[in-house]
Design an enzyme around this catalytic site. Structure first.
Site, PDB file in Angstrom:
ATOM      1  N   GLU A 101     -22.155  -1.865  73.533  1.00 30.36           N
ATOM      2  CA  GLU A 101     -23.544  -2.241  73.312  1.00 30.36           C
ATOM      3  C   GLU A 101     -23.800  -3.622  73.896  1.00 30.36           C
ATOM      4  O   GLU A 101     -22.954  -4.498  73.731  1.00 30.36           O
ATOM      5  CB  GLU A 101     -23.905  -2.265  71.815  1.00 30.36           C
ATOM      6  CG  GLU A 101     -25.420  -2.361  71.617  1.00 30.36           C
ATOM      7  CD  GLU A 101     -25.869  -2.464  70.154  1.00 30.36           C
ATOM      8  OE1 GLU A 101     -27.044  -2.250  69.909  1.00 30.36           O
ATOM      9  OE2 GLU A 101     -25.047  -2.768  69.291  1.00 30.36           O
TER      10      GLU A 101
ATOM     11  N   GLY B 145     -19.946 -10.182  65.857  1.00 28.88           N
ATOM     12  CA  GLY B 145     -19.267 -10.197  64.564  1.00 28.88           C
ATOM     13  C   GLY B 145     -18.626  -8.845  64.292  1.00 28.88           C
ATOM     14  O   GLY B 145     -17.484  -8.753  63.847  1.00 28.88           O
ATOM     15  N   ALA B 146     -19.380  -7.804  64.579  1.00 26.54           N
ATOM     16  CA  ALA B 146     -18.910  -6.440  64.362  1.00 26.54           C
ATOM     17  C   ALA B 146     -19.786  -5.491  65.159  1.00 26.54           C
ATOM     18  O   ALA B 146     -20.890  -5.843  65.547  1.00 26.54           O
ATOM     19  CB  ALA B 146     -18.975  -6.080  62.884  1.00 26.54           C
ATOM     20  N   MET B 147     -19.261  -4.272  65.397  1.00 26.46           N
ATOM     21  CA  MET B 147     -19.993  -3.307  66.216  1.00 26.46           C
ATOM     22  C   MET B 147     -19.864  -1.925  65.601  1.00 26.46           C
ATOM     23  O   MET B 147     -18.768  -1.467  65.308  1.00 26.46           O
ATOM     24  CB  MET B 147     -19.449  -3.339  67.650  1.00 26.46           C
ATOM     25  CG  MET B 147     -20.021  -2.271  68.561  1.00 26.46           C
ATOM     26  SD  MET B 147     -21.804  -2.522  68.824  1.00 26.46           S
ATOM     27  CE  MET B 147     -22.346  -0.840  69.059  1.00 26.46           C
ATOM     28  N   GLU B 148     -21.031  -1.263  65.479  1.00 26.94           N
ATOM     29  CA  GLU B 148     -21.121  -0.025  64.698  1.00 26.94           C
ATOM     30  C   GLU B 148     -20.716   1.257  65.415  1.00 26.94           C
ATOM     31  O   GLU B 148     -21.181   2.335  65.018  1.00 26.94           O
ATOM     32  CB  GLU B 148     -22.559   0.121  64.218  1.00 26.94           C
ATOM     33  CG  GLU B 148     -23.597   0.465  65.319  1.00 26.94           C
ATOM     34  CD  GLU B 148     -24.281  -0.738  65.944  1.00 26.94           C
ATOM     35  OE1 GLU B 148     -23.693  -1.834  65.930  1.00 26.94           O
ATOM     36  OE2 GLU B 148     -25.402  -0.568  66.455  1.00 26.94           O
ATOM     37  N   ASN B 149     -19.867   1.203  66.465  1.00 28.17           N
ATOM     38  CA  ASN B 149     -19.478   2.433  67.168  1.00 28.17           C
ATOM     39  C   ASN B 149     -19.345   3.606  66.200  1.00 28.17           C
ATOM     40  O   ASN B 149     -18.733   3.477  65.143  1.00 28.17           O
ATOM     41  CB  ASN B 149     -18.132   2.236  67.859  1.00 28.17           C
ATOM     42  CG  ASN B 149     -18.087   0.962  68.644  1.00 28.17           C
ATOM     43  OD1 ASN B 149     -18.879   0.753  69.537  1.00 28.17           O
ATOM     44  ND2 ASN B 149     -17.172   0.066  68.280  1.00 28.17           N
TER      45      ASN B 149
ATOM     46  N   HIS C  15     -23.623  -3.476  56.670  1.00 25.67           N
ATOM     47  CA  HIS C  15     -24.528  -3.463  57.820  1.00 25.67           C
ATOM     48  C   HIS C  15     -24.090  -2.414  58.851  1.00 25.67           C
ATOM     49  O   HIS C  15     -24.877  -1.563  59.269  1.00 25.67           O
ATOM     50  CB  HIS C  15     -24.549  -4.864  58.446  1.00 25.67           C
ATOM     51  CG  HIS C  15     -25.356  -5.000  59.697  1.00 25.67           C
ATOM     52  ND1 HIS C  15     -26.530  -5.718  59.747  1.00 25.67           N
ATOM     53  CD2 HIS C  15     -25.159  -4.525  60.956  1.00 25.67           C
ATOM     54  CE1 HIS C  15     -27.019  -5.651  60.978  1.00 25.67           C
ATOM     55  NE2 HIS C  15     -26.199  -4.944  61.735  1.00 25.67           N
ATOM     56  N   GLU C  16     -22.827  -2.476  59.244  1.00 23.59           N
ATOM     57  CA  GLU C  16     -22.360  -1.554  60.298  1.00 23.59           C
ATOM     58  C   GLU C  16     -22.389  -0.110  59.808  1.00 23.59           C
ATOM     59  O   GLU C  16     -22.662   0.812  60.582  1.00 23.59           O
ATOM     60  CB  GLU C  16     -20.959  -1.938  60.781  1.00 23.59           C
ATOM     61  CG  GLU C  16     -20.805  -3.383  61.279  1.00 23.59           C
ATOM     62  CD  GLU C  16     -21.848  -3.810  62.290  1.00 23.59           C
ATOM     63  OE1 GLU C  16     -22.409  -2.940  62.985  1.00 23.59           O
ATOM     64  OE2 GLU C  16     -22.123  -5.030  62.380  1.00 23.59           O
TER      65      GLU C  16
ATOM     66  N   HIS D  98     -25.747   1.454  60.033  1.00 28.95           N
ATOM     67  CA  HIS D  98     -26.048   1.909  61.395  1.00 28.95           C
ATOM     68  C   HIS D  98     -25.582   3.345  61.643  1.00 28.95           C
ATOM     69  O   HIS D  98     -26.072   4.002  62.562  1.00 28.95           O
ATOM     70  CB  HIS D  98     -25.334   1.028  62.429  1.00 28.95           C
ATOM     71  CG  HIS D  98     -26.039  -0.248  62.766  1.00 28.95           C
ATOM     72  ND1 HIS D  98     -27.381  -0.328  63.047  1.00 28.95           N
ATOM     73  CD2 HIS D  98     -25.554  -1.517  62.918  1.00 28.95           C
ATOM     74  CE1 HIS D  98     -27.689  -1.587  63.341  1.00 28.95           C
ATOM     75  NE2 HIS D  98     -26.609  -2.326  63.271  1.00 28.95           N
TER      76      HIS D  98
END
Ligand code: BES
Ligand code: ZN
Length: 925
Positions: free
Chosen positions: A190, A323-327, A359-360, A363
């Site tokens: 992303e 910080g983080a990624m919602e794959n 949060h992730e 998503h």
């Protein structure tokens, strides 16, 4: 890439964009298409006919377009990748089932930094007659001799790439195992970097199914979005095939290959969740696992739809830009945003982990199952996930009072959005290179604040029901902002679209001027700007008000420039005093500020001092007053008087806002009233001292989570204000700590305050404290503690020390992902040193940090420390030939803040009687 914040204050998220990480550091065109025709299993949902249909023409027609043409769309990818973790390369092949829906002889897709083997390209049996790359657009055009047959065909090609060190696309990350450096292969796609891993239709609306195969060293763990279907081990190499995914966007595809261990749990629905960490650290994943299990259970009920995939993995990655990624099904995190260790982590990092996980995982529904149709609607993803993560964390940890803390997001967004350089939530995107910079406080924090405003207007139950039907309606598909409004409107019968469009399509927000006129309160709205001017915006404003008590609040929509509110019956006769106070924007649910006339303001101040108001209202009042003072709509003296009313306050969230205001005041007085700056600091100390003394340095048995967070906040603030006693105590405790890391005198929560205290006495000729801190940095395991040290090493006036600390970012002691933390400590007294350093090192900084979009944070950390128009001029000249689309917006915002500071300074200088006010307040018992 870091979410680039805006900030009147310093870093992240725009004021701290990198919310999570920042907290750790600081204290600590839309095209047509979309729609919902597709259901699970049916290919993509693009309308084939929305773009012109070029049967002929040349490849050049596809150059410089914002979006890919729609005449061909992917349905299913079979992707095979072979990463080489020694040579840092990868090779791959892809077979894409493509639906051709209109006559064309072209296929147009994305690819970047890949070398595609031309000879391998086939569409069915056809080889292209031309292959053209438009490098600046990341586009490849395949031209065939004749129009392609309509219907589905398979496009195949082979390609090679580099496992880069830019923290985007398919990249490498380094870690230690048994004393040796090892590499892992990781993806971060992303917003627009899947194209760096494989050729694809890299836009969120081109949803397709993915079937991946990886060839990797046999001893490594290889993860992707879906569970493994089968593994074939052939000596040192294994071939891992994954199950086919449901329809999803390219930016959510993910791969992680490395050495890991995990902890595992199961949701009530039976979904298996794992948290993967480096070997030896899995117990630090337990807290995130617990929050993960609870989140999936809660969201299943809240959205009325089960978690869509068979498994969920969450993985800690040592080098990570965001910080983080919602794959989808494989969420990736920075270490500090996922791992929590009871012994070495602080209470605030526990909260950050909970918020990040919630949060992730939000998503997985809002973003992954239902995806924005184009980046213009990014806020649907991010604003919503930000809002709902608070809802989730509030239900898991009610004692954290997270909704009061949520006002951090609102005040952040109000700050950024009072700049002329702000942008509407729905922002047009003309080119992929523009997407990264909209991951900012407008998208996240204004987005989340507007959702809170709408929920509070519509009511929690109605809102939830409508959301659940929105998710059902657009599942496995894409939606635009207006699609959400339409569902909400249908479910509630309220004019949601008209109301909300005034907030999402124009930038800024109003200040409501409230004046008493007999039994009426007159209200008028005007766009609020920190530069003191008033913009042209007009909004439909959900006004709420309470008089004298909170039991029967009034609600109405202010649709005009001016309107009246009848208040007499509730408020009684104001001449009698007593309960008379009127507060608008109850609990800060509205995205606006309020400016009261003198009489209303005095009554409110009295109510505040006598503790009649809610915590959230206490926060709103001080934040509005600070902004009104900066915009010179209110005097500096009256801000100080108001601030003084908070001296008895004991609540974490309120004091954290009071602290941001005191920090801003302490900074501006250095330039505005150098002669008074010392007295002003004493005054600020007086406000913060009594709650700090009550808490002391040592944690008490059974004290609340919020008190545990308040202690370091206050100690850090007092050290920063130069409070001698706190500094001495911090140094004393640090000296014990360096000999005994397990001492109870310096637990993780208060360490950063002690570190800062040590820095107060450091100079080039007195380096012992600095050396001791550097040693702590080197010797502490990676994680929060290290970052706390890193965050204060540049907090010094001594040129040699500041430069030495800043230059650490060019050494292998600091990972690129953490560079912004190393510069976040620069104090106003060292701004010239830091600015000169930034100029001298700009080439190198921009080369190293541009790809990961972290370059903006350098500008944001240093530029806003200034407060003169001459400096703004100088900075702007320096960057005139050096800006890139990646940080243009950040630079403009930062320069505007410098000019606003300059105007504020002038205002304060010309204020009569300021010294007298300061002395009077200092002299009060
Ligand atoms: N989708 C983002 C990650 C992201 C950010 C990707 C910027 C590309 C560019 C993710 O959901 C996110 O918002 N992460 C936040 C943490 C969250 C708790 C606010 C982040 O990385 O700061
Ligand atoms: Zn997000």
């Amino acid at each position: 890439m870091a979410r680039s914040g805006a900030g009147v204050t310093a870093l992240p998220v725009a004021v701290v964009l990198l919310a999570v990480v920042a907290t750790v550091a600081m204290h600590a065109a839309a095209g047509d298409g979309g729609g919902k025709m597709a259901s699970h299993g049916e290919g993509t949902n693009l309308k084939a006919s929305s773009a012109p249909v070029p049967a002929g023409g040349s490849a050049g027609q596809f150059r410089g377009q914002a979006r890919l043409p729609r005449f061909a769309a992917p349905r299913r990818y079979e992707l095979h990748l072979r990463p080489d973790l020694v040579a840092f390369t990868f090779s791959g092949s892809v077979a894409i089932a493509v639906a051709v829906s209109a006559s064309t002889r072209f296929l147009v897709l994305n690819a970047a930094d890949l070398s595609v083997d031309r000879a391998s390209i086939r569409f069915q049996a056809l080889a292209p007659t031309e292959v053209v790359f438009f490098k600046e657009d990341d586009v490849v055009v395949l031209g065939f001799a004749k129009p392609l047959p309509l219907g589905e065909g398979v496009l195949k090609m082979d390609f090679n790439g580099t496992l880069n060190d830019e923290m985007r696309g398919f990249y490498r990350s380094q870690y230690q195992y048994k004393g040796k450096a090892r590499n892992m292969a990781v993806t971060q796609f992303e917003p627009v970097d899947a194209r760096r891993c494989f050729p694809c239709w890299d836009e969120p609306a081109f949803k397709a199914k993915f079937k991946l195969t990886l060839e990797v060293p046999s001893e490594l763990v290889a993860l992707s979005n879906m569970p493994i279907a089968n593994t074939l081990v052939a000596g040192p190499i294994k071939t891992v095939r994954y199950q086919e995914s449901p329809l999803m966007s390219t930016y959510l595809v993910a791969i992680v290959v490395g050495l890991f261990e995990y902890v595992e749990g199961v949701t009530s629905q039976g979904t298996r969740i794992r948290v993967y960490t480096q070997i030896g650290k899995s117990s630090q994943g337990k807290f995130a696992l617990d929050v993960g299990v609870k989140s999936l259970d809660l969201y299943k009920d809240y959205f009325g739809t089960p978690y869509p995939l068979p498994k969920l993995d969450m993985v800690a990655i040592p080098d990570f830009a965001a910080g983080a990624m919602e794959n989808y099904g494989l969420v990736t995190f920075r270490d500090v945003a996922l791992l929590f260790d009871d012994k070495s982590s602080s209470a605030s990092s526990k909260q950050d982990v909970a918020i990040t996980v919630a949060h992730e995982l939000a998503h997985q529904w809002f973003g992954n199952l239902v995806t924005m149709e184009w980046w213009t609607h990014l806020w649907l993803n991010e604003g919503f996930a930000t809002w709902v993560s608070h809802l989730a964390v509030d239900s898991f940890f009610p004692q954290w009072d997270i909704w009061t803390q949520f006002l951090d997001s609102t005040t952040n967004a109000l700050k950024l959005d009072s700049l002329e350089e702000s942008h509407p939530i729905e922002v047009e995107i003309h080119h992929a290179s523009e997407v990264n910079q909209i991951f900012d406080a407008i998208t996240y924090d204004k987005g989340a604040s507007l959702i809170r405003m709408l929920q509070s207007y519509l009511g929690a139950d109605r809102f939830q029901k409508a959301l659940a039907s929105y998710i059902k309606k657009y599942a496995y598909s894409n939606a635009k902002t207006e699609d959400l409004w339409a569902v909400l409107e249908k479910e509630t019968g309220e004019p949601v679209k008209d109301l909300m469009s005034t907030w999402t399509k124009q930038k800024g927000y109003p200040v409501i001027n409230a004046k008493l006129k007999g039994i009426n309160m007159e209200l008028d709205q005007a766009q609020f700007l920190l530069d003191g001017s008033s913009g042209p915006g007009m909004w439909i404003v959900p006004i709420t008000s309470s008089c004298g008590a909170y039991d029967s609040p009034k609600k109405f929509l202010l649709k005009l420039k001016r309107d009246k509110l009848v208040i007499a019956s509730q408020c009684g006769d104001r001449k009698k005093g007593g309960n008379f106070w009127t507060k608008l924007n109850i609990n800060g649910t509205g995205f606006y500020r309020v400016k009261y006339d003198d009489e209303l303001a005095a009554a409110l101040q009295n109510a505040l001092e006598t503790k009649k108001l809610s915590l959230m209202d206490n926060i709103g009042i001080v934040d509005d007053s600070h902004a009104l003072s900066m915009a010179r709509q209110q005097t500096f003296a009256s801000l100080l008087r108001l601030l003084y009313c908070y001296r008895g306050e004991a609540d974490f969230s309120v004091l954290s806002h009071v602290n941001s205001v005191t920090t801003s005041i302490a900074k501006i007085s250095v330039d505005a009233t150098p002669g008074l700056a010392g007295d002003i600091k004493q005054l600020l100390i007086k406000i913060l001292l009594s709650p700090a003394e009550k808490l002391g340095w040592d944690p008490k048995n059974g004290e609340s989570h919020l008190d545990v967070m308040l202690r370091p906040l206050l100690l850090f603030a007092l050290v920063q204000l130069g409070h001698g006693k706190t500094i001495n105590e911090g140094v004393r405790r640090f000296n014990i700590f360096i000999h005994d890391h397990n001492t109870s005198l310096l637990p993780p929560d208060t360490r950063k305050a002690a570190y800062l205290a040590v820095m107060q006495n450091v100079s080039s000729s007195n380096r012992s404290g600095y050396n001791a801190l550097r040693k702590v940095y080197r010797e502490s395991a990676e994680g929060e503690e290290r970052l706390h040290v890193l965050g204060i090493l540049s907090s010094c006036r001594d040129k040699g020390i500041v430069l030495e600390s800043l230059n650490l970012i060019f050494t292998n002691e600091v990972r690129n992902q953490d560079a912004y933390i190393a510069i976040s400590g620069v104090q106003i007294e060292a701004r010239e040193i830091a600015w000169t350093w930034l100029k001298e090192n700009w080439e190198r900084i921009s080369k190293t940090f541009s790809a990961s979009s972290l370059v903006g944070v350098f500008v944001r950390a240093i530029v806003p420390l200034f407060s003169s128009n001459e400096k703004a001029e100088e900075i702007s000249k320096f960057f005139a030939t050096r800006t890139t689309p990646g940080f243009e917006r950040t630079l403009k915002e930062s320069l505007e803040i410098v000019r606003i500071n300059a105007r504020w300074v002038e205002g304060i200088k010309s204020e009569p009687g300021l010294a007298q006010t300061v002395r009077e307040l200092l002299g009060k018992p």
